[in-house]
Enzyme design. Structure first.
Site, short mmCIF file in Angstrom:
data_model
loop_
_atom_site.label_atom_id
_atom_site.label_comp_id
_atom_site.label_asym_id
_atom_site.label_seq_id
_atom_site.Cartn_x
_atom_site.Cartn_y
_atom_site.Cartn_z
N HIS A 377 56.58 33.45 33.87
CA HIS A 377 55.17 33.77 33.66
C HIS A 377 54.69 34.96 34.48
O HIS A 377 53.49 35.25 34.47
CB HIS A 377 54.30 32.56 34.02
N LYS A 568 38.87 37.10 35.14
CA LYS A 568 40.24 37.10 35.65
C LYS A 568 40.24 36.49 37.04
O LYS A 568 39.24 36.59 37.77
CB LYS A 568 40.80 38.54 35.77
N ARG A 569 41.36 35.88 37.41
CA ARG A 569 41.52 35.54 38.81
C ARG A 569 41.41 36.81 39.63
O ARG A 569 41.85 37.87 39.20
CB ARG A 569 42.91 34.91 39.04
N LYS A 574 44.78 42.89 38.59
CA LYS A 574 43.83 42.70 37.49
C LYS A 574 42.68 43.71 37.57
O LYS A 574 41.86 43.81 36.67
CB LYS A 574 43.31 41.27 37.48
N THR A 661 45.62 35.00 28.32
CA THR A 661 45.15 34.18 27.20
C THR A 661 43.64 34.31 27.06
O THR A 661 43.09 34.06 25.99
CB THR A 661 45.52 32.69 27.38
N LYS A 665 41.07 34.44 23.65
CA LYS A 665 39.85 33.65 23.47
C LYS A 665 38.66 34.53 23.13
O LYS A 665 37.86 34.22 22.25
CB LYS A 665 39.57 32.83 24.74
#
Length: 839
Positions: A377, A568-569, A574, A661, A665
């Site tokens: 992942h 996002k985390r 990111k 993901t 969404k």
């Protein structure tokens, strides 16, 4: 909500019972429900009619829906034991399930009946649903992916089980105080959990510490500390097929004799207190899924869930008849064919350490490899597990011996293929030498699995050509891609019913099971009525969310403005910082300022809130720009913000985001994407056409070339006046006047050790945002692009992902069988085997 009486509470039970078609249940059962209510500690008590609370009404509704669920759950498990299908086991340290009530009502087809029952009692369904605690047993993407997969496996009729840990405290509740993140315990179980069922009859021992004794009969692991794994089962319903699978979460319990073998009166109290050391294993979720922390408790958690789960899998493999404890399988050569499992890092070790009785050899390596598959992942080195050998030797001494044996056989094989290639042996070893010897768990997973996959095309390619290049060269057939997906039940039907209904009116309702049918929407791209209806649904969602923001954050925003959302985390790759720099740039363009799951993550949060404080209170800017940091982001909040979003930020440095993901969404719910060619963005652009996304910035090859030349942030700073102005404002204390040096660490990172090259993509990002703003002014053109994106979102269903796993890795076929509901004869509709062929 006004105070409600106890008689009304039980009227809800009665009304719901009738509406849900449960009148066939025994009268005594109904009477029992009307007399008592569940307490968090499992006790029951007579409810005084004058003390009922809104929470009582929630539990009344939850238990009524649960009753309708349980009959299907039992039917499903009976069917599995009778037909003995191939079972799938999904092991994960995280299952970010969110709330269960509404999802269950939707999947069982009960929502309209429940809405009517609640309405007739004068109650508000949304208020009742808000009472439910999120099951925050995950950090974000990984845990939510696991939850989506469970939903899809049940919907596809696969005999599947999720296994994880029942954390007493989930992901922490995040509070923002004076712009700083403050963590509070997520005591999600404090009111009880109506969806779980403790199963003490299946409690299992898990061993730690001790030593290994060698004798003529082999190695024995002795003098261990035993911790008991108590399972809690949660039903997972499929969509409208009466299939209800099981998620089994383990809770750590100390045995009664834990530290009590020898005590006197003075030691007794301490001995009992020491039980907490064992039970801490399931106490709390580690709040980070993208940074490896080599803590002993984390390793305990990983081994705890694997050891308990494998014992449970073997028990189920040996038995086949429902309710029977007799072992009907004694030879385990067929074990991998019957129980494909998703590997956790210590899975292979545990199966090797205690090969099932009946294996024809003590070295059960072939059975182990054929059983497990490994999903990678992340490509971030800091997220890959490397456990110190000393720690593993202390905690799992027998397993360390097995690791050395596996590694020796593995390296002997490599040496036979590549003689004298010492450097290759070093790169491929399971043991990394250095100041501290470490075990590379990703290498162990690859060696101990029959299949390895990434979670997006670009990610899988990087896994093969960069991260695990040597292993892919050795066994290219082992490496695959399985692009992630999301369940359309939660992420459309549940969270965006207006859009879901609008789509159903145009193409029918079957798309909920087969999301690829969304392509039928292409013929409505130029339909003026449909364009207006899609825009209207989006606007209604935005108005609703704006009211929520005003209530919760005391910030009034214009629902007609663009809702630009970055979910996002907080992590440097990111690139929330790039978004923040753009916000500052927009602020500077609209104002006349008077002056120019780690430390960095918290500083980024503080900076965003500091910028928001300035922007939101500047009268010159007014309502043109507002910035809100949504605290305590969780599944239930995502269900509010995603349907209201116009623009989805997916701006990670190319080559760093495995898949994502959230991007899927947002796309499904009618948001347009601004993003780099990273993760699943690449495939989203393929499906919708790159012209229907706002793609900017470096590609993977550009990042590689920049790494080769050397990234110099100063060059961009000197060349781009607006970037210089924004950075200077941060550096000078414009956003932190009480502490001008507050963000020095952020600025220093951006200039001197920014691995993710924020400045290199800043100019392209700002120009792309200008294109976004220009298109947004043309509502019709914007909405047509939205429709094209929704029509192209079908690929990103987790149903498609699970079908690919089932076909290519687990070698099992989904079933379209609909198990009869509890009020029909058990043999109705059961003339098919799970793969849909004749019995």
């Amino acid at each position: 909500m006004s105070h409600l009486s106890g008689s009304q509470l039980w009227d809800l039970y009665t009304a719901s019972w009738e509406y849900l078609g449960l009148a066939t249940s025994s009268p005594s059962s109904l009477q029992q429900h009307r007399k008592v209510r569940n307490k968090p500690d499992g006790a029951t008590a007579t409810l005084d009619r004058n003390v009922a609370t809104p929470r009582d009404y929630y539990f009344a509704l939850a238990h009524t829906v649960r009753d309708h669920l349980v009959g299907r759950w039992i039917r499903t498990q009976q069917y599995y034991y009778e037909k003995d299908p191939k079972r799938i086991y999904y092991l994960s340290l995280e299952f970010y399930m969110g709330r269960t009530l509404q999802n269950t009502m939707i999947n069982l087809g009960l929502q309209n009946a429940c809405d009517e029952a609640v309405y007739q009692l004068g109650l508000d369904m949304e208020e009742l649903e808000e009472i439910e605690e999120d099951a925050g047993l995950g950090n974000g993407g990984l845990g939510r992916l696991a939850a989506c997969f469970l939903d899809s496996m049940a919907t596809l009729g696969l005999a599947a089980y999720g296994y994880g840990i029942r954390y007493e405290y989930g992901i922490f509740n995040q509070k923002i105080r004076d712009g700083w993140q403050v963590e509070e315990a997520d005591d999600w179980l404090r009111h009880g959990n109506p969806w779980e069922k403790a199963r003490p009859e299946y409690m299992l021992p898990v061993h730690f510490y001790g030593r290994v004794e060698h004798s003529a009969s082999g190695a024995k692991w002795i003098d261990t500390q035993v911790v008991l794994a108590l399972p809690y089962d949660t039903p997972v319903p499929g969509y409208m097929n009466n299939t209800v699978n099981t998620m089994r979460l383990w809770s750590a319990r100390a045995p009664n004799d834990f530290n009590l073998r020898d005590f006197n009166v003075g030691d007794y109290i301490q001995a009992v207190l020491d039980r907490n050391l064992a039970e801490n294993i399931s106490r709390v979720l580690y709040p980070n899924d993208n940074f490896f922390e080599g803590k002993e408790l984390r390793l305990k958690q990983e081994y705890f869930v694997v050891a308990a789960t494998l014992q449970d899998i073997i028990r189920r493999f040996k038995a086949s008849k429902f309710g029977s404890t007799d072992s009907v399988r004694t030879v385990f050569d067929s074990f991998p064919d019957q129980v494909p499992a998703r590997a956790a890092p210590t899975s292979a070790l545990e199966l090797m350490s205690t090969p099932p009785r009946g294996c024809r050899c003590l070295w059960a390596w072939d059975i182990t490899k054929r059983t497990f598959a490994y999903t990678n992942h992340t490509v971030l080195p800091e997220a890959l597990e490397r456990w110190p050998v000393d720690l593993v030797e202390k905690l799992l001494p027998r397993h360390l011996q097995i690791i050395y044996e596996i590694n020796q056989r593995h390296l002997d094989h490599i040496a036979s293929l590549f003689p004298n290639d010492v450097e290759r042996l070093r790169r491929m070893s399971l043991i990394e030498e250095g100041d501290t010897k470490r075990i590379n768990m990703a290498h162990l997973c690859i060696v101990g699995s029959h299949a390895v996959n990434g979670v997006a095309k670009i990610h899988s390619e990087i896994v093969k050509t960069q991260v695990f290049e040597d292993f892919a060269e050795l066994e290219p057939e082992k490496f695959q891609n399985k692009t992630n997906g999301i369940t359309p039940r939660r992420w459309l039907l549940l969270c965006n019913p207006g859009l879901a209904e609008l789509i159903a009116e145009k193409i029918g309702e079957d798309y909920v099971r087969d999301l690829s049918q969304l392509t039928k929407l292409h013929k409505f791209v130029d339909d003026d009525l449909f364009i207006r209806e899609v825009a209207k649904v989006k606007q209604e969602n935005k108005v609703k969310f704006a009211l929520y923001l005003e209530k919760e954050y005391k910030v009034k925003i214009n629902p007609s403005s663009m809702f630009d959302v970055h979910v996002k985390r907080i992590h440097e790759y990111k690139r929330q910082l790039m978004n923040c720099l753009h916000i500052i740039t927009m602020y500077n363009r609209n104002s006349t300022p008077a002056a120019p799951g780690y430390h960095m993550a918290k500083m980024i949060i503080k900076l965003i809130n500091a910028v928001a404080q300035v922007v939101n209170n500047d009268p010159v800017v007014g309502s043109k720009l507002k910035v809100i940091f949504l605290e305590n982001y969780r599944v239930s909040l995502a269900e509010k913000v995603i349907p209201a979003t116009d623009l989805s930020e997916q701006i990670s440095t190319a080559g760093t985001e495995a898949s994502g993901t959230g991007n899927m969404k947002f796309m499904l719910n009618g948001a347009l994407t601004i993003g780099t060619m990273d993760g699943a963005n690449v495939e989203m652009a393929e499906e919708a056409g790159e012209e229907n996304l706002f793609i900017f910035g470096m590609r993977v090859e550009d990042v590689t070339e920049l790494d080769r030349k050397g990234y110099n942030a100063q060059l961009y700073y000197d060349r781009l006046p607006e970037l210089k102005q924004a950075v200077d404002q941060i550096k000078s204390g414009f956003f932190s006047p009480n502490d001008p040096n507050l963000f020095n660490d952020v600025v220093n990172m951006l200039f001197h050790h920014d691995r993710f090259k924020v400045f290199a993509d800043y100019e392209a990002y700002v120009k792309c945002q200008e294109k976004v703003s220009e298109l947004y002014l043309n509502s019709k053109a914007w909405t047509k692009m939205v429709i094209r994106n929704i029509a192209a979102a079908g690929k990103f269903s987790s149903d498609r992902t699970i079908k690919e796993y089932a076909r290519d890795i687990w070698h099992v076929e989904p079933s379209d069988l609909k198990i009869p509901p509890p009020n029909e004869p058990r043999d109705a509709g059961q003339d098919k085997t799970p793969n849909g062929t004749a019995a």
